[in-house]
Structures are given as structure tokens and as C-alpha cells.
Write an enzyme that holds these catalytic residues in place. Structure first.
Site, PDB file in Angstrom:
ATOM      1  N   GLY A  38      31.991  41.195  47.272  1.00 20.51           N
ATOM      2  CA  GLY A  38      32.748  39.946  47.205  1.00 20.51           C
ATOM      3  C   GLY A  38      33.801  39.821  48.304  1.00 20.51           C
ATOM      4  CD  GLN A  86      41.992  27.687  34.304  1.00 25.81           C
ATOM      5  OE1 GLN A  86      42.551  27.117  35.240  1.00 25.81           O
ATOM      6  NE2 GLN A  86      41.205  27.042  33.465  1.00 25.81           N
ATOM      7  N   GLY A 118      42.442  30.258  28.759  1.00 26.50           N
ATOM      8  CA  GLY A 118      41.452  31.324  28.597  1.00 26.50           C
ATOM      9  C   GLY A 118      41.700  32.530  29.488  1.00 26.50           C
ATOM     10  CE1 TYR A 133      41.603  37.612  37.763  1.00 25.35           C
ATOM     11  CE2 TYR A 133      42.486  35.385  37.906  1.00 25.35           C
ATOM     12  CZ  TYR A 133      41.838  36.462  38.492  1.00 25.35           C
ATOM     13  OH  TYR A 133      41.424  36.369  39.801  1.00 25.35           O
ATOM     14  N   GLY A 165      42.078  30.391  46.014  1.00 25.12           N
ATOM     15  CA  GLY A 165      41.578  29.439  45.029  1.00 25.12           C
ATOM     16  C   GLY A 165      40.134  29.793  44.714  1.00 25.12           C
TER      17      GLY A 165
HETATM   18  P1  NDP Z   1      34.032  41.084  42.643  1.00 25.08           P
HETATM   19  O1  NDP Z   1      33.828  41.139  41.171  1.00 25.08           O
HETATM   20  O2  NDP Z   1      32.971  40.467  43.502  1.00 25.08           O
HETATM   21  O3  NDP Z   1      34.300  42.568  43.201  1.00 25.08           O
HETATM   22  C1  NDP Z   1      35.275  43.341  42.585  1.00 25.08           C
HETATM   23  C2  NDP Z   1      35.442  44.634  43.351  1.00 25.08           C
HETATM   24  O4  NDP Z   1      36.505  45.377  42.711  1.00 25.08           O
HETATM   25  C3  NDP Z   1      34.213  45.527  43.293  1.00 25.08           C
HETATM   26  O5  NDP Z   1      34.103  46.264  44.505  1.00 25.08           O
HETATM   27  C4  NDP Z   1      34.519  46.469  42.138  1.00 25.08           C
HETATM   28  O6  NDP Z   1      33.854  47.712  42.221  1.00 25.08           O
HETATM   29  C5  NDP Z   1      36.021  46.648  42.336  1.00 25.08           C
HETATM   30  N1  NDP Z   1      36.699  47.073  41.117  1.00 25.08           N
HETATM   31  C6  NDP Z   1      36.768  46.431  39.923  1.00 25.08           C
HETATM   32  N2  NDP Z   1      37.453  47.187  39.033  1.00 25.08           N
HETATM   33  C7  NDP Z   1      37.823  48.317  39.687  1.00 25.08           C
HETATM   34  C8  NDP Z   1      38.506  49.496  39.305  1.00 25.08           C
HETATM   35  N3  NDP Z   1      39.006  49.675  38.069  1.00 25.08           N
HETATM   36  N4  NDP Z   1      38.670  50.481  40.228  1.00 25.08           N
HETATM   37  C9  NDP Z   1      38.189  50.348  41.488  1.00 25.08           C
HETATM   38  N5  NDP Z   1      37.544  49.247  41.911  1.00 25.08           N
HETATM   39  C10 NDP Z   1      37.349  48.251  41.022  1.00 25.08           C
HETATM   40  O7  NDP Z   1      35.452  40.378  42.860  1.00 25.08           O
HETATM   41  P2  NDP Z   1      35.872  39.129  43.790  1.00 25.08           P
HETATM   42  O8  NDP Z   1      35.493  39.395  45.194  1.00 25.08           O
HETATM   43  O9  NDP Z   1      35.441  37.875  43.142  1.00 25.08           O
HETATM   44  O10 NDP Z   1      37.464  39.187  43.653  1.00 25.08           O
HETATM   45  C11 NDP Z   1      38.264  40.043  44.468  1.00 25.08           C
HETATM   46  C12 NDP Z   1      39.734  39.777  44.144  1.00 25.08           C
HETATM   47  O11 NDP Z   1      40.035  38.423  44.418  1.00 25.08           O
HETATM   48  C13 NDP Z   1      40.081  40.013  42.679  1.00 25.08           C
HETATM   49  O12 NDP Z   1      41.370  40.590  42.583  1.00 25.08           O
HETATM   50  C14 NDP Z   1      40.079  38.622  42.091  1.00 25.08           C
HETATM   51  O13 NDP Z   1      40.911  38.545  40.966  1.00 25.08           O
HETATM   52  C15 NDP Z   1      40.613  37.818  43.269  1.00 25.08           C
HETATM   53  N6  NDP Z   1      40.257  36.403  43.235  1.00 25.08           N
HETATM   54  C16 NDP Z   1      38.930  36.000  43.279  1.00 25.08           C
HETATM   55  C17 NDP Z   1      38.627  34.650  43.295  1.00 25.08           C
HETATM   56  C18 NDP Z   1      37.211  34.173  43.401  1.00 25.08           C
HETATM   57  O14 NDP Z   1      36.997  32.947  43.472  1.00 25.08           O
HETATM   58  N7  NDP Z   1      36.228  35.042  43.412  1.00 25.08           N
HETATM   59  C19 NDP Z   1      39.669  33.633  43.205  1.00 25.08           C
HETATM   60  C20 NDP Z   1      40.999  34.160  43.168  1.00 25.08           C
HETATM   61  C21 NDP Z   1      41.265  35.498  43.180  1.00 25.08           C
HETATM   62  P3  NDP Z   1      32.306  47.846  41.713  1.00 25.08           P
HETATM   63  O15 NDP Z   1      31.480  47.169  42.779  1.00 25.08           O
HETATM   64  O16 NDP Z   1      32.086  49.306  41.614  1.00 25.08           O
HETATM   65  O17 NDP Z   1      32.238  47.126  40.386  1.00 25.08           O
END
Ligand code: NDP
Length: 241
Positions: free
Chosen positions: A13, A141, A143, A147, A178
Site C-alpha cells: 500500500g 468518522q 464507526g 481509529y 484522505g
Molecule cells: P495496508 O493495509 O495496505 O498496509 C499496511 C502495512 O502495515 C502492511 O505492510 C502491514 O504488514 C503493516 N502492518 C500492519 N500492522 C502491523 C504491525 N502490527 N506491525 C508491523 N507492520 C504492520 O495499509 P495502507 O497502505 O492502506 O495504509 C498505510 C497507512 O496509511 C496506515 O497508517 C493507514 O491508517 C493510513 N491511511 C490510509 C488511507 C487509505 O486510503 N488507504 C487513508 C488515510 C490514512 P503486512 O503486509 O505484513 O500485513
């Protein structure tokens, strides 16, 4: 020698885009992930970026993992706290594990990841920390009380840490994305996306992961030393704060 950057959640991501952008810009990157070995192996083989597996909600695991990165690559000078999860439900239905799981992964991780490296940054007189929050930490938000609380907490943590370390060459900033076109958001049904979500975004589209990575690159640059305690919103104009 190129600076060493650690990106939590750096294999998928938004985090994967951040890792790739930092590596392309010449930083030596370590990408941390939790348990998805398949995604991490694919990321590593495609990018050549070393991956490290540990749980950012576990302090001892972070201390040991960061010590390993330091011995492999050198002292950590850039830290991007990006790992995050959602466990959405209304508070009146929320189970304790949904609350604590999100707070531990999204907020307590900032302490767990930062505490082991901050003294070294202070001693060396340089550090760049970027914490990935969320628009929903800024506006709340339905729900997502767990978070939103964790993501608002990221901002308070950032401002405090920025003040504590401002004279030590360390900057600490937040990026609040966002709606970004990650797998999670792309999985939203098309009509919900088109009728409910996109009309809220003045730019009229989802953000791209590379647009968050660009913000990180800007904030971690050596030349960005006068930007600290800031929240950079990258949300297509959805909220303007
Ligand atoms: P993804 O779910 O695509 O990826 C999450 C990543 O975090 C993965 O690499 C996962 O590892 C890792 N991860 C999760 N839990 C742990 C843990 N306990 N220890 C180590 N690594 C961990 O997330 P996104 O790319 O969607 O989001 C990235 C950040 O951006 C987050 O903080 C999210 O809250 C924030 N965000 C995202 C938005 C969006 O639209 N997507 C909007 C706003 C904020 P593994 O691959 O092993 O599961």
C-alpha cells in the site's frame, strides 16, 4: 553515505510507495511488515529493498528489530511510522480487542518505534520522523472511534516530540492522507465510491499512493529542517485545516 530510512508497513500500500520513493531518491531503506510474508517477498524481489518482520505494537520486538537494522545498514536517521490497521464498528458494538488492537498498532507503535532511535538521533544532531495519520483523525468518522482516536493521537505525539527535539536537528511531522487508491479503498463498491465518496473530494478522484510518498520525500529532505510539528494534509481538498 546515504541516510538510513525505516518505513513501518513498508511492503504494501502507501508504505510500499514510500519505501520505493525513498530508495529511488538514494536512501538506504528498511521496510518493516507484520506477517504477510508473500507480499513482503514479492516486494523484496521486485525492489531489492530489505524487509524486516516484526510487530510494531510490541516494544521489545521494535527495539530488537531496530537494533538489527542498525547493525545491517547503520544508524536510523529517518523513521516513517506508517503501519496501521482498521477494526471498524460503532463504539456500542466494539469489543475490547478492536479498541486495543487499533490503539496498539496505530498509536502505541509510535512510542515503540521512536523510543529506541530518538536518543541516537539527538546524539548525532539529525533526524527526520514522519507519522502517517489520517483525515479521519482530523475530522472523526462514524464507526471509527478507535481509529480516529489513534490517528488524532499521532498528531499530539508529533507536536510534542517536535518541540522536545527541535534544537537537536530533528524534525517530526505528520501526513494526513484522505482517500487513497489502495486495495482497501478500491474494494469499496463502485456506486458507493461514485455517489458517496468522490463527491466529497473537490479534486474529484482518489489520491495515489505516490502522492503520499512525494510528501514524505519532501519532509525528510535535509533541506526541510525548518518544517516541524506540521500536519501536511494530502486529501484532494476534502477538508481544509
Ligand atoms: P495496508 O493495509 O495496505 O498496509 C499496511 C502495512 O502495515 C502492511 O505492510 C502491514 O504488514 C503493516 N502492518 C500492519 N500492522 C502491523 C504491525 N502490527 N506491525 C508491523 N507492520 C504492520 O495499509 P495502507 O497502505 O492502506 O495504509 C498505510 C497507512 O496509511 C496506515 O497508517 C493507514 O491508517 C493510513 N491511511 C490510509 C488511507 C487509505 O486510503 N488507504 C487513508 C488515510 C490514512 P503486512 O503486509 O505484513 O500485513
Amino acid at each position: 553515505m546515504a541516510r538510513v530510512a525505516v518505513v513501518s508497513g513498508g511492503t504494501r500500500g502507501i508504505g510500499a510507495a514510500i519505501s520505493k520513493a525513498l530508495a529511488k531518491a538514494g536512501y538506504r531503506v528498511a521496510a518493516v511488515y507484520a506477517g504477510n510474508d508473500e507480499a513482503a517477498a514479492k516486494f523484496k524481489s521486485e525492489t531489492g529493498i530489505p524487509v524486516y518482520k516484526w510487530d510494531v505494537s510490541d516494544y521489545e520486538a521494535c527495539a530488537a528489530g531496530l537494533a538489527k537494522v542498525t547493525s545491517d545498514l547503520g544508524p536510523v536517521e529517518i523513521l516513517v511510522n506508517n503501519a496501521g490497521i482498521t477494526r471498524d464498528t460503532m463504539l456500542h458494538k466494539m469489543k475490547p480487542e478492536q479498541w486495543y488492537g487499533v490503539i496498539n498498532t496505530n498509536l502505541n507503535s509510535l512510542f515503540n518505534m521512536t523510543r529506541p532511535v530518538i536518543e541516537g538521533m539527538r546524539e548525532r544532531g539529525f533526524g527526520r520522523i514522519v507519522n502517517i495519520s489520517s483525515i479521519n483523525g482530523q475530522k472523526g468518522q462514524m464507526g471509527q472511534s478507535n481509529y480516529a482516536a489513534s490517528k488524532a493521537g499521532d498528531i499530539g505525539f508529533t507536536k510534542s516530540l517536535a518541540q522536545e527535539n527541535a534544537k537537536k536537528g530533528i524534525t517530526v511531522n505528520v501526513i494526513a492522507p484522505g482517500y487513497i487508491a489502495t486495495e482497501m479503498v478500491k474494494a469499496v463498491p463502485k456506486d458507493v465510491l461514485e455517489k458517496t465518496i468522490l463527491p466529497q473530494i473537490p479534486v474529484g478522484r482518489l489520491g495515489e499512493v505516490e502522492e503520499i510518498a512525494r510528501g514524505v520525500l519532501f519532509l525528510v529532505a535535509d533541506e526541510a529542517g525548518f518544517i516541524t510539528g506540521a500536519t501536511l494534509t494530502i486529501n484532494g481538498g476534502q477538508i481544509m485545516v
